[in-house]
Design a protein around this motif. Structure first.
Motif, PDB file in Angstrom:
ATOM      1  N   ASN A 198       0.586   4.179  -2.663  1.00  0.00           N
ATOM      2  CA  ASN A 198       0.309   5.639  -2.145  1.00  0.00           C
ATOM      3  C   ASN A 198       1.334   6.803  -2.628  1.00  0.00           C
ATOM      4  OD1 ASN A 198      -2.059   4.922  -1.061  1.00  0.00           O
ATOM      5  ND2 ASN A 198      -1.153   4.641   1.168  1.00  0.00           N
ATOM      6  N   PHE A 247      -7.199  -2.638   0.429  1.00  0.00           N
ATOM      7  CA  PHE A 247      -5.878  -3.189   1.063  1.00  0.00           C
ATOM      8  C   PHE A 247      -6.240  -3.832   2.330  1.00  0.00           C
ATOM      9  CE2 PHE A 247      -3.331  -0.811  -2.002  1.00  0.00           C
ATOM     10  CZ  PHE A 247      -2.322  -1.668  -2.497  1.00  0.00           C
ATOM     11  N   GLN A 252       0.830  -1.160   0.108  1.00  0.00           N
ATOM     12  CA  GLN A 252      -0.141   0.116  -0.026  1.00  0.00           C
ATOM     13  C   GLN A 252       1.034   1.005   0.073  1.00  0.00           C
ATOM     14  OE1 GLN A 252      -3.076   0.094   3.015  1.00  0.00           O
ATOM     15  NE2 GLN A 252      -3.640   2.262   2.503  1.00  0.00           N
ATOM     16  N   GLU A 263      -7.417   2.652   0.593  1.00  0.00           N
ATOM     17  CA  GLU A 263      -7.400   1.701   1.896  1.00  0.00           C
ATOM     18  C   GLU A 263      -8.418   0.421   2.229  1.00  0.00           C
ATOM     19  OE1 GLU A 263      -9.805   5.680   2.698  1.00  0.00           O
ATOM     20  OE2 GLU A 263      -8.286   5.092   1.335  1.00  0.00           O
TER      21      GLU A 263
END
Length: 565
Positions: free
Chosen positions: A387, A438, A383, A435
């Protein structure tokens, strides 16, 4: 008052399963009206007198208000004669049945009444048997007519349902068989579309309900759990119907053809419209989405996104437009919800293969020692990389997470792996934010690692699991079989046999393999000298290390670094 059709489906079922027929009586003589009302057992006929009038004007107004099935009227009344009354009400509702009652047996009256559609003409004084028989005939006639109308309406409805089914099947096939040949001829002849020259365009609306996310670790080393927000199937159906209504309300007028199909949390659509209406259609799509957003007041945490495929002049490109819409809807992950998505973002520069290799190493270790915490860290690494990416597509994120789940499922040897991973994909499809997807992967890992840990705890291989965890954490030390056996509380002989039976190889070979895998990792990813790597993986003798490594890898450490470093 606006005068509409008198015939209504006002069904009131009696004990004999008959529809109550409404009757109006009109005669200038009050006594005659009372006599007619008293002569007949209306209940047994399934009828009810809903009004009595004593002149033609009142009778006409009463017929408009009560909308009866049968009118019984005198042929001559002041103001407006029975014949004039019949003429006026028949013009408004030709299905209204009329019985003329008169003391005048003149042929011209009967002939004129027949010309207005009156089939029943009775003479005064009214005979009970004759009136009853006439009413029974009318009851049968009206029943047959209404049944015929119902049958006709059912045929019309069935034809519409068949057309709707055909059209929905078109979208189903475009989704599931993207290579399906389509042409304007097949759209009109097979699917009954009113398709004409212009453009063809597909789109889809996605409803997301969000996930509850609890971040951070716990004292027991596990991570916070996430879960799909609860919404009943009834609420979901209501919400999807609101989506359909908003699309129909805004798009139907601008397009020649609009087809919609609800599938799970998606509403897919096909449009055919003149090319000149392209901007108008886009405005209508935005308006539809705005109206959907109103539902947030009733359904908490819900979000809406719309994706639009390209508009093509060729019907043959309709499948392309549908696939574009399906892929574009995934862009909501990076561009946010509440938007009309019609442009694909730039491809990322992330090396997915390298990311997955790293994930494989981390998750293999986590599975090896049944560590939920280590597995969570592997997801966090993925993640974080996503990001930090400057440009990345929503579809790339979905595919990265799907691939990671498949790798995990293989590592932990999930039974019925294909079906399990497919179910995981469906759960991810409900996610509308990075989010969330994940956290979905984190939950997936936690569930199966926890199950594995519980099996180990209740199994005879618990000592082996503890030994492997100990080896993973102490391979750089001069480990011995005796030391590890003592650590797990078993005799050396029993532990050695149990280890070999469980792992398929002896303790010494397992330890060598762990050390060699770590040595390969250090050779690939660090600049440490071979002698330093030798010490870090538990060897004091560089020659012995080199010999062991060459036996395991097929090449010397220095050569391995040149090939893979």
């Amino acid at each position: 008052m606006e005068i509409g059709k008198f015939f209504h489906s006002n069904y009131v079922m009696g004990t004999e399963n008959m529809e109550i027929l409404k009757v109006v009586i009109a005669d200038d003589e009050v006594r005659i009206c009372q006599l007619i009302q008293a002569l007949i057992d209306w209940d047994s006929l399934g009828m009810k007198v809903v009004g009595i009038a004593h002149n033609g004007e009142d009778a006409c107004e009463m017929v408009q208000q009560t909308q009866p099935d049968i009118l019984i009227t005198d042929i001559r009344m002041p103001g407006c004669s029975g014949l004039e009354l019949v003429k006026r009400v028949k013009e408004l509702d030709s299905a209204l049945e009329v019985i003329i009652i008169s003391g005048y047996a003149h042929f011209e009256y009967a002939q004129q009444a027949i010309s207005y559609g009156v089939g029943h003409y009775l003479l005064k004084p009214v005979n009970k048997g004759e009136l009853t028989a006439t009413l029974q005939k009318l009851q049968k006639k009206i029943g047959e007519r209404k049944e015929s109308e119902l049958n006709h309406q059912e045929l019309v409805n069935k034809a519409k349902r068949d057309d709707d089914h055909l059209r929905a099947n078109l979208i189903d096939r475009l989704l599931d068989q993207p290579d399906m040949p389509v042409s304007q001829d097949t759209l009109t002849s097979i699917y009954h579309l009113k398709a004409r020259q212009g453009v063809y365009q597909a789109f889809c609306v996605k409803v997301d309900y969000g996930r509850k996310i609890i971040s951070g670790g716990r004292m027991d080393g596990t991570t916070g759990m996430a879960g799909e927000r609860e919404i009943s199937s009834t609420s979901s159906e209501v919400l999807m119907e609101k989506v359909r209504e908003a699309l129909e309300r805004n798009l139907k007028n601008d397009s020649r053809e609009l087809i919609l199909l609800i599938r799970d949390d998606y509403c897919y659509g096909i449009l055919n419209y003149p090319e000149s209406e392209k901007e108008s259609i886009r405005r209508s799509m935005k308006s539809s989405l705005t109206q959907m957003e109103i539902q947030k007041n009733m359904f908490q945490h819900v979000s809406f996104s719309m994706a639009v495929g390209a508009a093509y002049k060729e019907a043959e490109r309709l499948a392309d437009s549908m696939q574009e819409a399906r892929k574009l809807i995934q862009e909501r992950l990076v561009k946010g919800d509440g938007r009309v998505l019609d442009c694909m973002g730039k491809a990322s520069e992330i090396q997915e293969s390298e990311l997955l290799k790293k994930y494989l190493r981390e998750i293999t270790h986590a599975v090896e020692i049944s560590s939920i915490q280590n597995a969570a860290e592997a997801v966090e690494d993925l993640q974080d990389t996503v990001n930090k990416a400057k440009e990345i597509r929503g579809s790339e994120i979905f595919e990265l997470v799907y691939a990671a789940a498949d790798i995990f499922a293989a590592s932990i040897r999930i039974p019925e792996r294909t079906a399990t991973v497919e179910e995981f994909r469906k759960q991810c499809d409900k996610c509308g934010k990075i989010e969330e997807i994940f956290s979905c992967l984190g939950d997936f890992q936690q569930k199966y690692i926890q199950e594995q840990a519980e099996r180990y705890e209740n199994d005879t291989i618990r000592p082996v699991r503890k030994a492997k965890e100990y080896i993973q954490n102490h391979f750089s030390d001069p480990l011995t079989l005796e030391e590890v056996s003592e650590m797990v509380g078993l005799s050396t002989a029993y532990f050695s046999a149990l280890f070999k039976k469980t792992e398929g190889e002896g303790f010494a070979k397992y330890l060598i393999n762990v050390r060699m895998e770590q040595a390969k990792l250090l050779l690939r990813e660090s600049n440490l000298p071979v002698t330093e790597i030798c010490r870090k993986v538990g060897y004091n003798d560089p020659k012995h290390f080199t010999h062991t490594f060459e036996k395991a890898a097929g090449v010397k450490p220095s050569t391995y670094r040149k090939l893979y470093g």
